[in-house]
Structure formats: structure tokens, C-alpha cells
Design an enzyme around this catalytic site. Sequence first.
Site, PDB file in Angstrom:
ATOM      1  N   TYR A 138       0.820  -1.217   0.000  1.00 43.96           N
ATOM      2  CA  TYR A 138       0.000   0.000   0.000  1.00 43.96           C
ATOM      3  C   TYR A 138       0.854   1.267   0.000  1.00 43.96           C
ATOM      4  O   TYR A 138       0.376   2.337  -0.350  1.00 43.96           O
ATOM      5  CB  TYR A 138      -0.949   0.031   1.212  1.00 43.96           C
ATOM      6  CG  TYR A 138      -2.075  -0.979   1.141  1.00 43.96           C
ATOM      7  CD1 TYR A 138      -2.235  -1.802   0.032  1.00 43.96           C
ATOM      8  CD2 TYR A 138      -2.983  -1.109   2.184  1.00 43.96           C
ATOM      9  CE1 TYR A 138      -3.262  -2.735  -0.021  1.00 43.96           C
ATOM     10  CE2 TYR A 138      -4.015  -2.031   2.120  1.00 43.96           C
ATOM     11  CZ  TYR A 138      -4.147  -2.842   1.021  1.00 43.96           C
ATOM     12  OH  TYR A 138      -5.169  -3.754   0.970  1.00 43.96           O
ATOM     13  N   LYS A 189       2.580 -15.274   2.537  1.00 40.43           N
ATOM     14  CA  LYS A 189       2.502 -16.012   1.272  1.00 40.43           C
ATOM     15  C   LYS A 189       3.939 -16.392   0.905  1.00 40.43           C
ATOM     16  O   LYS A 189       4.450 -16.078  -0.169  1.00 40.43           O
ATOM     17  CB  LYS A 189       1.836 -15.116   0.206  1.00 40.43           C
ATOM     18  CG  LYS A 189       1.477 -15.805  -1.083  1.00 40.43           C
ATOM     19  CD  LYS A 189       0.329 -16.790  -0.975  1.00 40.43           C
ATOM     20  CE  LYS A 189       0.120 -17.522  -2.280  1.00 40.43           C
ATOM     21  NZ  LYS A 189      -0.766 -18.691  -2.169  1.00 40.43           N
ATOM     22  N   ASP A 221      -3.919 -17.861   1.667  1.00 42.41           N
ATOM     23  CA  ASP A 221      -5.079 -18.488   1.021  1.00 42.41           C
ATOM     24  C   ASP A 221      -5.693 -19.532   1.944  1.00 42.41           C
ATOM     25  O   ASP A 221      -6.913 -19.638   2.081  1.00 42.41           O
ATOM     26  CB  ASP A 221      -4.692 -19.095  -0.344  1.00 42.41           C
ATOM     27  CG  ASP A 221      -3.360 -19.829  -0.324  1.00 42.41           C
ATOM     28  OD1 ASP A 221      -2.584 -19.660   0.641  1.00 42.41           O
ATOM     29  OD2 ASP A 221      -3.076 -20.581  -1.270  1.00 42.41           O
ATOM     30  N   ASP A 245      -5.861  -6.484   5.667  1.00 43.08           N
ATOM     31  CA  ASP A 245      -7.024  -5.722   5.201  1.00 43.08           C
ATOM     32  C   ASP A 245      -8.155  -6.684   4.865  1.00 43.08           C
ATOM     33  O   ASP A 245      -9.309  -6.521   5.290  1.00 43.08           O
ATOM     34  CB  ASP A 245      -6.583  -4.930   3.954  1.00 43.08           C
ATOM     35  CG  ASP A 245      -7.599  -3.907   3.512  1.00 43.08           C
ATOM     36  OD1 ASP A 245      -8.662  -3.807   4.156  1.00 43.08           O
ATOM     37  OD2 ASP A 245      -7.345  -3.212   2.512  1.00 43.08           O
ATOM     38  N   ASP A 249     -11.546  -8.039   7.531  1.00 43.81           N
ATOM     39  CA  ASP A 249     -12.949  -7.865   7.119  1.00 43.81           C
ATOM     40  C   ASP A 249     -13.673  -9.210   7.100  1.00 43.81           C
ATOM     41  O   ASP A 249     -14.824  -9.312   7.519  1.00 43.81           O
ATOM     42  CB  ASP A 249     -13.027  -7.243   5.714  1.00 43.81           C
ATOM     43  CG  ASP A 249     -13.197  -5.736   5.781  1.00 43.81           C
ATOM     44  OD1 ASP A 249     -12.816  -5.142   6.817  1.00 43.81           O
ATOM     45  OD2 ASP A 249     -13.699  -5.149   4.809  1.00 43.81           O
TER      46      ASP A 249
END
Length: 354
Positions: A138, A189, A221, A245, A249
Site C-alpha cells: 500500500y 505467502k 489463502d 485488510d 474484514d
Amino acid sequence: MKIAVLPGDGIGPEIVAQAVKVIDALRSDGLAIEMEYAHIGGAGYDAAGDPFPAVTEKLAKEADAVLLGAVGGYQYDNLPRPQRPEQGLLRIRKGLGLFANLRPAMVYPELVYASSLKPELVSGLDIMILRELTGDIYFGQPRGIRTLDSGERQGFDTMHYSESEIRRVAHVGFQIAMKRNKKMCSVDKANVLDTSMFWREIVTDVAKEYPQVELSHMYVDNAAMQLVRAPKQFDVILTGNIFGDILSDEASMLTGSIGMLPSASLDANNKGLYEPCHGSAPDIAGKDIANPLATILSVAMMMRYTFANDEVAQRIETAVRKTLQQGLRTGDIAEAGMHKIGTTAMGDAVVAAL
Ligand code: NAD
């Protein structure tokens, strides 16, 4: 304890007013708390032409903690980007160096029906997601849209994490795990990304300082899958900005009730910004129907993480539990046929339970 109170927009002022009632009740019990108000978001734009006015920045920097409602509203949607309400949020997080974002996902037994998962999967769920908030793809440079020699256009971003960024957030994670069930799962990852391989190496190194905490690693994942398959296997989840992020959620929705979820964003000295996970809900603003419990529970987090006062944090959380046990519900968490109460009445009920 000095708290900067930034109600913001939409339902922000209504829900913050209920949290302030709780703080006032604690003050009358002898806690030395000072509060000072300032504008942020659309309210900052209306007052000073800036979503993060200089006076707000000064107050936020001087205070020990910040209590924020929410920002945003339809009337600001067409402003140029620098004047948009969300810029106020991004600037306060960056300006205060708030790199550790804590989002608990808890299911209260009384609200187990609100989840879209089966009750046995979520009953008693209590996860803490710790998301690194100021690094990763980001913020990485270079980024942009470029034209290749072939003439084709290409979008690109840069993912990186420096060792110090990983170390400091890993320490926060282990310290939180120490106060909970002493289990931490670091999500990355590492099978594909070099940044993640490095992340894993550093987290594993920091773990040596916390031998009591059981550290595990999981690919993102798989973590996304496990969160809906068997979410109760997790205690603390530590992860980077982009993975956090998405996973935070996902985890928050396991509870089914966005009006119940608090959050904290901390700097290196546990100074923090505390706010509900939801937005300014302009569709219900001014109607006295918003759920103030996420904001009240954010005050509990403030007591625990910035002011290291677990006893008061638990008092607030117990008061919220009692209120739910009494069958009191705002519309967003009420089952069909239940008696609904408004924002103000819910705030009063928590103060009475406190
Ligand atoms: P939202 O979270 O504001 O609302 C989503 C839905 O949940 C709405 O139907 C709303 O009525 C409901 N809801 C939210 N909080 C509630 C509460 N406490 N009690 C009862 N119901 C509640 O998200 P959105 O509609 O996507 O965004 C609205 C505005 O909020 C936008 O301007 C957006 O940019 C902003 N926003 C701000 C923040 C923040 O301040 N941290 C976060 C997300 C969105």
C-alpha cells in the site's frame, strides 16, 4: 489520561456521545480522564476546509489516546481527493505513526444467531487480528501506470517490508498473545513472495524472545479458508497490511454484527486511535438507531492497550455483556420479534450496567 475526542460524520457524533457517557461514569468513579473535542473528516472540511485540520492534529499529538467515531458522507463524495473525509483518517494514522491495527472478532453467546456460519462454529469465537498498517504494497514505491517498450500499458506496485517494520509489529503480536491464550499464527505467502519469506524469517526470530507463545505460520489463502471452516482454531493472527485488510474484514463478518466490533491502532509506545470498525452509516444518521456498542467497546480497548488498565476494560466489556443478557438490542442486532431500543437508550443501559 488525556483523550482527544473526534466524533466525525454521520452517526459518529451519536455513537461517540454514548461512549463519552461511559467515560463520564468512569470519571465519577474517580478515574482521572480529560477529554477535548476536535473535528475530523467531513466535519473538519466544514469547519476548516481540511479533513484533518491543524488544530485536530495538534490535539491528537498531545493526547494519550484518540477516540474517533467515523468519517464520510454523501455530501463530500465529489470533493477533490485531498479534501475527502477519508484523507483525514489516512493522515491521522500516518501522522501518529499507528503501525499496529488490532481488530478483535468476538461472538457474544447472545448474538450467535447474527453470524452467517453455523452456531457451533462461531459460538465463543474470540480472535484478535493484528494487521501491520503503515507498510507493505500500500505504501511501497515505485508504483504507477507505465507504458512498456512494446507500447503496452502496465499497472505496477511494490511490496516490501523492512526488518524493523516486521520486528516492531511482531513484538506487539507476541505481547498481545501473552495477555491472551499464548497462541499466534503469522499469515503470509512465503511459498510465492520473497517479502513473505523474509517476514517469516523475522517473525520466527522475534519468537525466540517469547518462548511461552506457540507460534505457527499459515499461507494467506489457507487462512482465508480456515477462517470460515474452523475459525475457533485461531487466537492471535499476525499479518501484513494487504493480507490483514482482507482477513480482518472476513473475520469481522464471522460475527455478523458490524455494530459490535471495536478497533485499535497503536504506535510504538501504545498510544492509540480507537474507533468502531464500521463507517459513518449516513443512511441511518440522526435517527437514534445506530448501535453504539462498537464505540463503547473501543473505549474498553483504550483502557487495556493505552492505559494498561485491564480491570476497567473488563468492567466495560462486562457491562456490555449484561446489557445484551437483559435482551436489549439496537435494530442491527435484534432478532425478529425482539424489542428494539435506540442509540441513546443503549448508551444509558451500558452506563447503568457499569
Ligand atoms: P458503513 O459501515 O458506514 O455502513 C454499512 C451498513 O452498516 C449500513 O447499512 C449502515 O447503516 C450499517 N451500520 C454501520 N454501522 C452501524 C451501526 N453502528 N449500527 C447500525 N448499523 C450500522 O459503510 P458504508 O455504507 O460503506 O460507508 C458509509 C460511509 O462511511 C462512506 O462515506 C465511507 O467512506 C465511510 N467509511 C468510514 C469508515 C471509517 O470512518 N473508519 C470506515 C468505512 C466506511
